[in-house]
Structure formats: C-alpha cells, structure tokens
Design an enzyme around this catalytic site. Structure first.
Site, short mmCIF file in Angstrom:
data_model
loop_
_atom_site.label_atom_id
_atom_site.label_comp_id
_atom_site.label_asym_id
_atom_site.label_seq_id
_atom_site.Cartn_x
_atom_site.Cartn_y
_atom_site.Cartn_z
N CYS A 192 5.33 -2.29 0.80
CA CYS A 192 6.41 -2.72 0.57
C CYS A 192 6.37 -4.21 0.98
O CYS A 192 6.88 -4.96 0.16
CB CYS A 192 7.95 -1.99 1.43
SG CYS A 192 9.41 -2.75 0.92
N CYS A 196 4.13 -8.14 9.17
CA CYS A 196 4.36 -7.84 7.75
C CYS A 196 3.05 -8.03 6.65
O CYS A 196 2.69 -7.50 5.79
CB CYS A 196 5.54 -8.65 7.19
SG CYS A 196 5.30 -10.25 6.96
#
Length: 233
Positions: A112, A223
């Site tokens: 994601c 991330c």
C-alpha cells in the site's frame, strides 16, 4: 515571539547557513523541492526555506487516506503562506485500489505504501536536483545514521542531494522554534498523536518513548520513501 536559548539559536543559525549554502548552489527554481507531510518538522523547515526561496516547490503525498484534520491544516497553511504546492496522487484512487486489491493497508501495508507513497514521490523527486526533508535521527531507530547532507539513489539510478537540516534536532527543539515563530501546528498533536500519517495506519503511540510506535500498529517503522533503491546490477 519567544526568546531562544543560546544552544537553540546556534542550531537555528546552522540550519539557515546550510540552507543558504545549498540553495545558492542550486539557483534555478526547478532545482530544489521540499517534501511536506505538514507535521511539525516539515512545516518548520518550510518556514525557513521560504525565507530564502518563497516559491519553493512543496510536494505533499495525497494518499487519499489522510486524516480530515491533515487535509484542513494543509489547505490552511497553503492559503496563508501562499505555497507553491503540488499534491502528488497515486495512479489509482482509493476506491479503485480497494476494489482491485481490498484493504492493502491491512493485509499488505508495504505494498500500500509502495503504491500510494513511494512510487509517486520518487517519480516527482526525480525531477529535481535537491530534496529537502524534515527528518530527524531521534524520530526512529531506522534514522539513527541520518546525515544532514547525503546523495540519495532513486530507482533507475538517478541521484539527488537529500538535505535533512534538522537531523540532530530533538522534538523539544522543533516545538520551541515553532512557538518562537508563532507557527500553528497540526491539531492532531493536541489529541496525543506524535507521528501522523494515513489515518488507518496511525494510532496514539504504543510506547511513550517511541514517537513512531503508533504507526502501522508496530508492524513496521518506515513507509519506504526514505529507503534508497538497491543498486542495479
């Protein structure tokens, strides 16, 4: 405007000198960008960078999953400070991604982040020579070796000069300087959040000594946008 300690004033002078030197070495408007999540460090860095280059391109990763408060704060600062803001969008909307893959932030958070953060950011940053970030070593163990000035390898082999002027700063330093400049901060801090990303993957800190412990429910700490691409063979 509050009075700064001698130590913090020296740190501020150092950051301003670093920015002045590096921006002078990249004089064209399309040479330098600043990535901004609208957290405290980024907004403070933006304030200092705009002293030297008011129209600096500001890149915001609009994942579609941010808190409503983040979007409202972004719009407020963009309007009041007259930002040269670009909202970087993933190739697919939230609805399109969820229809095709389900809730990736639950079942595959790395994927994601890759689709909604890493890919659009690296594509955008690759258009510049210098990349300004508000990263600090204190934020996470994964950032302990962070340098103020470093070459950063993007996918495809291009390198940009990555500047993290607040590398050695503490959270207290950032908040004191924000107060000194009368900078309003993201209201989510008042609710107890210490590191703020996408709403589904951000909670109150699980460990009061680890500001990023509320990210991804402790499943990971980055991330991926601050991890260099592997060398091509």
């Amino acid at each position: 405007m509050s009075t700064l300690s001698l130590e913090l004033d020296a740190k501020l002078t150092h950051v301003r000198d670093l920015l002045q030197r590096e921006l002078a070495a990249a004089p064209h408007a399309d040479d330098v960008c600043l990535t901004c999540s609208f957290q405290a460090e980024d907004v403070l860095l933006l304030k200092l960078a705009m002293e030297l280059r008011p129209g600096i391109p500001v890149l915001f990763l609009d994942t579609g999953y941010h808190f409503a408060e983040t979007y409202a704060y972004r719009d407020r600062i963009a309007l009041e400070w007259k930002l040269n803001l670009t909202n970087l969008l993933p190739k697919k909307t939230v609805a399109e991604q969820e229809a095709e893959h389900g809730l990736l932030y639950q079942i595959a958070p790395d994927r994601c982040c890759g689709l909604r953060k890493v890919e659009p950011l690296f594509e955008a940053v690759g258009q510049y020579k210098v990349w300004l970030t508000g990263l600090r070593r204190e934020q996470a163990r994964s950032r302990a070796a962070l340098e103020e000035v470093a070459e950063f390898a993007l996918p495809g082999g291009k390198h940009v000069l990555k500047l993290s002027p607040f590398a050695e700063w503490t959270t207290r330093d950032v908040w004191q300087l924000a107060e000194h400049f009368d900078i309003p901060l993201l209201p989510l801090y008042d609710l107890g959040y210490s590191s703020i990303g996408c709403e589904p993957c951000t909670s109150l800190p699980l460990d009061p000594n680890d500001p990023r412990s509320g990210r991804w429910a402790g499943r990971k700490v980055e991330c991926g946008i601050h991890i260099e691409a592997a060398p091509t063979k």
